[in-house]
Scaffold this active site. Structure first.
Site, PDB file in Angstrom:
ATOM      1  CB  SER A 212      -0.951  -0.044   1.202  1.00 58.91           C
ATOM      2  OG  SER A 212      -1.961   0.930   1.086  1.00 58.91           O
ATOM      3  CG  ASP A 439      -5.509  -3.368  -4.527  1.00 55.48           C
ATOM      4  OD1 ASP A 439      -6.247  -2.713  -3.773  1.00 55.48           O
ATOM      5  OD2 ASP A 439      -4.306  -3.570  -4.287  1.00 55.48           O
ATOM      6  CG  HIS A 468      -5.105  -2.518  -0.492  1.00 52.53           C
ATOM      7  ND1 HIS A 468      -4.458  -2.114  -1.639  1.00 52.53           N
ATOM      8  CD2 HIS A 468      -4.630  -1.717   0.507  1.00 52.53           C
ATOM      9  CE1 HIS A 468      -3.641  -1.113  -1.350  1.00 52.53           C
ATOM     10  NE2 HIS A 468      -3.722  -0.865  -0.056  1.00 52.53           N
TER      11      HIS A 468
END
Length: 503
Positions: A212, A439, A468
């Site tokens: 991320s 995602d 994610h």
């Protein structure tokens, strides 16, 4: 004279191409890079359960001194905290692997232990480093005293948008007391902190695992210190050219995709959740809840869920595509659906926790620091009307999430400008990227854009997944195919010859 001049020109050219690596002797950082590290236990008091668990795992903790402003290394300093879990197979130790799971603004000292538990093969070969970024967790703190942690959705109309605008302006103003620090709460400086720690550890290079926001931090490090990266894995990669305060505005299609996938799953489990026998019927329930919250707050136990808060609850559909995650979200939607009908409801334990968090003050300063990082990395538009026009233009195609992801943030009123321009990431350093096509947090088109920017990268794509983060099952369901490719790279150094697809 000609020979001496040629040498001087050549030296200048070499310096330009090698960047910071040739400027170490006189950049003022030697005292930071050569500092001794005082390792100690990790538990801070009897209530520190995370520290207790780190100590039980034989982790070491420390604080490293770094400059507040790398442009003035002789000036004010701050502390950056970290944990270290020694490689369990010292005879085959590869080096040091830094881990950052995202955020920005997430403490990492404890989370490095998750990597050790999930991937013992990797933990055998690397010392695992969990570094709390500057002003995060156990590092030198920054707290703006925010009475709440969120701005939330702009809601259904001009009046609700104006309320969130006033809230964002107020939150930004509360950080003005730290205007001397705010320009330095940046990803570029966190990357510099990483490099100071690398040097203080006596490592020539570092390896890195980021997911991320951690992928952006990793990409920035690669751009700033390309010669000091060993093996780098970026999981669920953000679009490096769109990263900043307005990054979320590009998530609309991906959010719609995961919502459709969840709705189809929920329809298959109608006997349990009673939200509809088709995906269309389930999505109609979401729409009814949204319209009800736009008319007035929903009563959910002791909480009131209005149009500012509801889209943030619905954002929890992004928590992963496992049966457990989808089922938990379906249970919350069932409660909200009943509340929208005026039925007296009690929130699920998960929903209770979420709503408690939304209503709590930003006691530790985590939300303020997260915003400070975004604001220091890239300037936001300071024109509220631009945001309102954008929201209005997308109300038809993004009725639920548009007013949330396209709303302004405190960065539109931030008391200081970024100290440096955004980092332009373009390099050919070898990198292994992994990501899912569905995602919702790092939309796949953005992952492909970063893949093109990192010309030395290979991409492992997990097809048909709506999650994610995909590696090692750290925050979402893992995938054996992805894990094999990543571990072969981290442990054996084998980079895939071409991009790879898993399912």
């Amino acid at each position: 004279m000609r020979g001496r001049g040629t040498v001087a020109v050549l030296a200048t050219v070499l310096t330009a191409f090698t960047g910071t690596a040739t400027a170490r002797a006189d950049d003022g950082l030697a005292r930071f890079e050569k500092q001794g590290i005082d390792w100690h236990g990790c538990q801070n008091g009897p209530d520190d359960e995370a520290g207790k668990e780190l100590d039980a795992a034989k982790a070491q903790c420390a604080e490293v001194t770094v400059p507040l402003d790398y442009g003035r290394p002789g000036g004010r300093t701050i502390k950056v905290a970290m944990s270290r879990l020694r490689a369990t197979d010292p005879a085959h130790r590869r080096g040091t692997l830094f881990y950052n799971p995202g955020g920005p603004g997430v403490p990492v000292t404890y989370l490095a232990l998750m990597v050790k538990k999930a991937e013992p093969e990797v933990a055998a070969r690397y010392d695992l480093i969990g570094m709390d970024p500057r002003f995060v967790g156990r590092s030198t703190p920054l707290n703006c005293g925010w009475p709440g942690a969120i701005v939330g959705s702009a809601g259904p109309d001009r009046r609700s948008f104006d309320r969130t605008t006033a809230l964002a302006r107020d939150l930004a103003a509360r950080c003005a007391v730290h205007r001397d620090v705010l320009p330095h709460v940046s990803t570029r400086n966190t990357a510099r902190d990483m490099d100071v720690i690398r040097a203080a550890l006596g490592e020539r290079k570092l390896s890195y695992l980021g997911s991320s926001y951690g992928t952006y931090l990793g990409a920035v490090y690669l751009q700033m210190f390309p010669g000091r990266a060993d093996r780098v894995v970026l999981d669920s990669v953000l679009d490096v050219d769109r990263y900043g305060p307005d990054l979320a505005r590009y998530q609309g299609p991906a959010l719609a995709g995961v919502m459709r996938d969840w709705a189809a799953w929920t329809a298959r489990h109608h006997d349990r959740y009673r939200l509809g026998r088709t995906a269309g019927e389930v999505l109609a329930v979401i729409d009814r809840i949204d319209r009800a919250a736009n008319r007035g707050p929903l009563k959910v136990g002791r909480f009131r869920v209005d149009s500012r808060v509801l889209p943030m609850i619905m954002f929890n559909v992004t928590g992963g595509d496992s049966d457990e995650a989808y089922g938990s979200f379906a249970a919350d939607v069932r409660v909200l659906g009943d509340a929208a009908k005026g039925i007296k409801v009690t929130p699920t334990p998960v929903l209770e926790q979420v709503l408690t968090g939304f209503s709590a003050p930003d006691a530790e300063g985590a939300a303020a620091v997260q915003n400070a990082i975004f604001c220091a990395d890239r300037a936001a538009s300071r024109d509220p009307e631009a945001y309102y026009r954008d929201i209005q233009a997308h109300r038809a195609d993004e009725p639920l999430f548009g007013p949330l992801i396209r709303n302004l943030t405190p960065c539109s009123f931030w008391p200081v400008a970024p100290a440096e321009p955004p980092t332009r990431v373009r390099n050919d350093v070898p990198v292994l990227m992994v990501g899912a096509t569905g995602d919702p947090g790092a939309p796949y088109p953005g992952q492909l854009a970063t893949h093109r920017a990192l010309t030395g990268s290979r991409l492992v794509t997990l097809r048909g997944a709506f999650r994610h983060t995909v590696y090692a099952g750290l925050f979402a369901p893992g995938n054996a195919c992805v894990d094999r490719v990543v571990n072969r790279y981290l442990v054996d150094g084998v980079m895939p010859a071409t991009d790879t697809t898993c399912s």
